[in-house]
Design an enzyme around this catalytic site. Sequence first.
Site, PDB file in Angstrom:
ATOM      1  N   LYS A   1      32.254  42.376  51.696  1.00 33.33           N
ATOM      2  CA  LYS A   1      31.610  43.356  50.813  1.00 33.33           C
ATOM      3  C   LYS A   1      30.081  43.232  50.819  1.00 33.33           C
ATOM      4  CE  LYS A   1      35.181  44.325  47.370  1.00 33.33           C
ATOM      5  NZ  LYS A   1      35.510  44.378  45.953  1.00 33.33           N
TER       6      LYS A   1
ATOM      7  N   ASP B   1      34.028  50.309  43.062  1.00 33.79           N
ATOM      8  CA  ASP B   1      34.516  49.381  42.024  1.00 33.79           C
ATOM      9  C   ASP B   1      33.866  49.722  40.684  1.00 33.79           C
ATOM     10  OD1 ASP B   1      36.201  47.937  43.659  1.00 33.79           O
ATOM     11  OD2 ASP B   1      34.724  46.402  44.140  1.00 33.79           O
TER      12      ASP B   1
HETATM   13  P1  NAD Z   1      34.762  36.740  43.181  1.00 35.05           P
HETATM   14  O1  NAD Z   1      35.337  35.593  43.922  1.00 35.05           O
HETATM   15  O2  NAD Z   1      33.558  37.415  43.717  1.00 35.05           O
HETATM   16  O3  NAD Z   1      34.376  36.235  41.706  1.00 35.05           O
HETATM   17  C1  NAD Z   1      35.267  35.484  40.933  1.00 35.05           C
HETATM   18  C2  NAD Z   1      34.574  35.020  39.643  1.00 35.05           C
HETATM   19  O4  NAD Z   1      35.559  34.329  38.876  1.00 35.05           O
HETATM   20  C3  NAD Z   1      33.437  34.046  39.869  1.00 35.05           C
HETATM   21  O5  NAD Z   1      32.418  34.302  38.941  1.00 35.05           O
HETATM   22  C4  NAD Z   1      34.050  32.676  39.597  1.00 35.05           C
HETATM   23  O6  NAD Z   1      33.128  31.767  39.060  1.00 35.05           O
HETATM   24  C5  NAD Z   1      35.096  33.024  38.559  1.00 35.05           C
HETATM   25  N1  NAD Z   1      36.239  32.107  38.630  1.00 35.05           N
HETATM   26  C6  NAD Z   1      36.989  31.850  39.734  1.00 35.05           C
HETATM   27  N2  NAD Z   1      37.974  30.992  39.419  1.00 35.05           N
HETATM   28  C7  NAD Z   1      37.840  30.720  38.098  1.00 35.05           C
HETATM   29  C8  NAD Z   1      38.554  29.886  37.190  1.00 35.05           C
HETATM   30  N3  NAD Z   1      39.618  29.172  37.596  1.00 35.05           N
HETATM   31  N4  NAD Z   1      38.146  29.837  35.905  1.00 35.05           N
HETATM   32  C9  NAD Z   1      37.077  30.543  35.489  1.00 35.05           C
HETATM   33  N5  NAD Z   1      36.357  31.346  36.305  1.00 35.05           N
HETATM   34  C10 NAD Z   1      36.739  31.423  37.593  1.00 35.05           C
HETATM   35  O7  NAD Z   1      35.936  37.767  42.969  1.00 35.05           O
HETATM   36  P2  NAD Z   1      35.810  39.308  42.538  1.00 35.05           P
HETATM   37  O8  NAD Z   1      35.752  40.171  43.730  1.00 35.05           O
HETATM   38  O9  NAD Z   1      34.747  39.429  41.528  1.00 35.05           O
HETATM   39  O10 NAD Z   1      37.224  39.565  41.882  1.00 35.05           O
HETATM   40  C11 NAD Z   1      37.598  38.877  40.699  1.00 35.05           C
HETATM   41  C12 NAD Z   1      38.992  39.305  40.328  1.00 35.05           C
HETATM   42  O11 NAD Z   1      38.977  40.649  39.905  1.00 35.05           O
HETATM   43  C13 NAD Z   1      39.958  39.285  41.522  1.00 35.05           C
HETATM   44  O12 NAD Z   1      40.576  38.063  41.661  1.00 35.05           O
HETATM   45  C14 NAD Z   1      40.926  40.373  41.178  1.00 35.05           C
HETATM   46  O13 NAD Z   1      42.004  39.824  40.488  1.00 35.05           O
HETATM   47  C15 NAD Z   1      40.141  41.286  40.276  1.00 35.05           C
HETATM   48  N6  NAD Z   1      39.822  42.550  40.959  1.00 35.05           N
HETATM   49  C16 NAD Z   1      40.606  43.599  40.701  1.00 35.05           C
HETATM   50  C17 NAD Z   1      40.338  44.815  41.262  1.00 35.05           C
HETATM   51  C18 NAD Z   1      41.219  45.976  40.921  1.00 35.05           C
HETATM   52  O14 NAD Z   1      41.173  46.983  41.633  1.00 35.05           O
HETATM   53  N7  NAD Z   1      41.972  45.892  39.852  1.00 35.05           N
HETATM   54  C19 NAD Z   1      39.261  44.976  42.131  1.00 35.05           C
HETATM   55  C20 NAD Z   1      38.455  43.862  42.398  1.00 35.05           C
HETATM   56  C21 NAD Z   1      38.750  42.663  41.796  1.00 35.05           C
END
Ligand code: NAD
Length: 602
Positions: A309, A346
């Site tokens: 991304k 998003d």
């Molecule tokens: P990313 O890896 O860029 O960011 C993840 C964030 O979560 C980071 O800030 C990290 O510090 C935090 N994190 C990770 N593990 C953690 C834990 N165990 N405890 C506390 N904080 C934690 O991921 P992203 O692209 O931002 O996506 C995050 C989540 O959002 C995805 O896992 C997905 O489930 C969801 N998502 C859903 C959609 C949708 O269409 N519904 C789209 C994108 C993302």
Amino acid sequence: MRESSSAYASRIRRFRLPRVCIAVVGGDAATMVERAESLVRDNPFIELRLDYLSQPQVALPKIKAFLELHPEATFIATCRRAVNGGKFKGSVAAELAVLRKAADIGFPLADLELQSAEAVKADELKDLYDRVGLIISCHDFRATKKLDDQMAAMNKYPADFYKLVSTATNLHDNVVMMKFLQAHSGSHEMVGVCMGEQGIISRVLGVRAGSVFTFAAAMRGEETAPGQVPASELRDIYRIEMVDQATQVYGVAGDPVAHSLSPVMMNAAFRREAVNAVYLALHAKTLKDLLACVQEIPIRGLSMTMPYKQEILEILENSDALTKQIGACNTVVRGAGGQLYGFNTDVAGITVPLEQRLHLAGARILIVGAGGAARAGAFGLKAKGAEVFITNRTPEKAQALARQAKAKYLKRADVAKQQFDVIINATPVGMGASKQSPLEEKELNTKYVFDLVYNPAETPLVKMARAKEIQVVPGLEMFVQQGARQFEIWTGKPAPLAEMAYVVTKALERQATEKVTEEPPVPVRTAKRSEPRAAVSKAARKSEPRAAVSRAAKKSEPRAAVSKAAKKSEPRAAVSRAAKKSGPKTVARKAAKKQAQTTRKK
Ligand code: NAD
């Protein structure tokens, strides 16, 4: 020994075969016949893998009765030896004997591996060729290379079809295979496909590059080659019978990407809106590999997912202001000249479901997390006038994002002291079988909880919120809304939200059921498992309003204005004339039946 190739070709040109041949396996005749019987009406082109039978010679009389019951269908007999990637432990002579007998009981086509053709005497091969339509095949289980050399080796022998199956180790291998098919399909009846997860492009698009047909599995778990796709998916999701030169290609690119539900959702949207397009899961191990395919296939649009991304931004010709600010792009459009334009849908995935429930201007919204989704939420919600707070496991990341997005950083210890309109979980906590919640019950002082995690639908956070009578915005709504914006950017048409939400809901339910059931790799009966899928796809094709459609999907929500750049470069939905012209299937079936009967009489 070789007769003129045109003579062999003319023998079989009368075949008008369906595009999908289902490979059917079974340990004994009864099992194999039962499986074939459950499939043959929907797909009258079946390969019986005789090498999976414990005693192929003994099984053939029972199979003969089945063939006689289905003169409308075309069957391929294959008895691939173990040394060539099959299951047959016998010698080349024994393989030949099985195929000869298969021809005599009425199989119109037989598949012989190149190595076996090379090992038998010329008159024995000629004898087999005189009895049956012959496919000479060559498999490479490691790579896609030296295709012309393999073709030259096969071409020494008389055959009605030459079948080349390689392994895609990257996405571009599909381009190599399709160029090879284009080069040879004018002079020979060709079948070509790349195995492996990355071979999906050739499995769907090979038919328009010159492959007379392609192979599919009877169902998941019954693949006879790596990466083989169930026939129901090739037909109902990828609509392979409709794929033609005008079909626009789209895909979701990432590493990994096999779990993505985007192909199910976006192909359903294309089908519903009669857009002549197909959407594939593109497992890109490098961006360079992906970009080569984008230009050469060409691919008209991409959904970008992890880990590309951010990296894709450097390649883009241009992107909108919000995408630049966020520093992540999840949607790419390829312009007519090959330039790539980027968007971030998003943002709409987060703002639209919330706008349908409350006024965002002035709303107090806490985002938990500071990754890609959190960034889209922070910038998008700030742009709508919300008061945005950010907390995260790593405080520095939250502080940095808060600074950039002009939001407020909140220490985790202070979350419970605050009152919010919405709390958004933008971390992966709660995904899969996880029993964890990103926040504790006492911290949920809010009117709405929006959990971006959508698999499972009922995460521990969602359950906790429901128990406190807090309204829940399901993550599925983000998934559908971000996909809907992509559809609109690519096609210029309003997205069929209800259909998209319906098929994803059904796919998630199916996944949940399959996880619970934990079926064996080769289930005993096919009919039982294929029924629900068929039912779903039938229902999906119908136009009645769906039950179980998410609230947002039911509403006719306001559409974001699609940028001029997107409108200009989008591929329009013209269903090709070629597809409309191609005659009714019955004509093809009659021709195949006639050919099959003629061949059996020999
Ligand atoms: P990313 O890896 O860029 O960011 C993840 C964030 O979560 C980071 O800030 C990290 O510090 C935090 N994190 C990770 N593990 C953690 C834990 N165990 N405890 C506390 N904080 C934690 O991921 P992203 O692209 O931002 O996506 C995050 C989540 O959002 C995805 O896992 C997905 O489930 C969801 N998502 C859903 C959609 C949708 O269409 N519904 C789209 C994108 C993302």
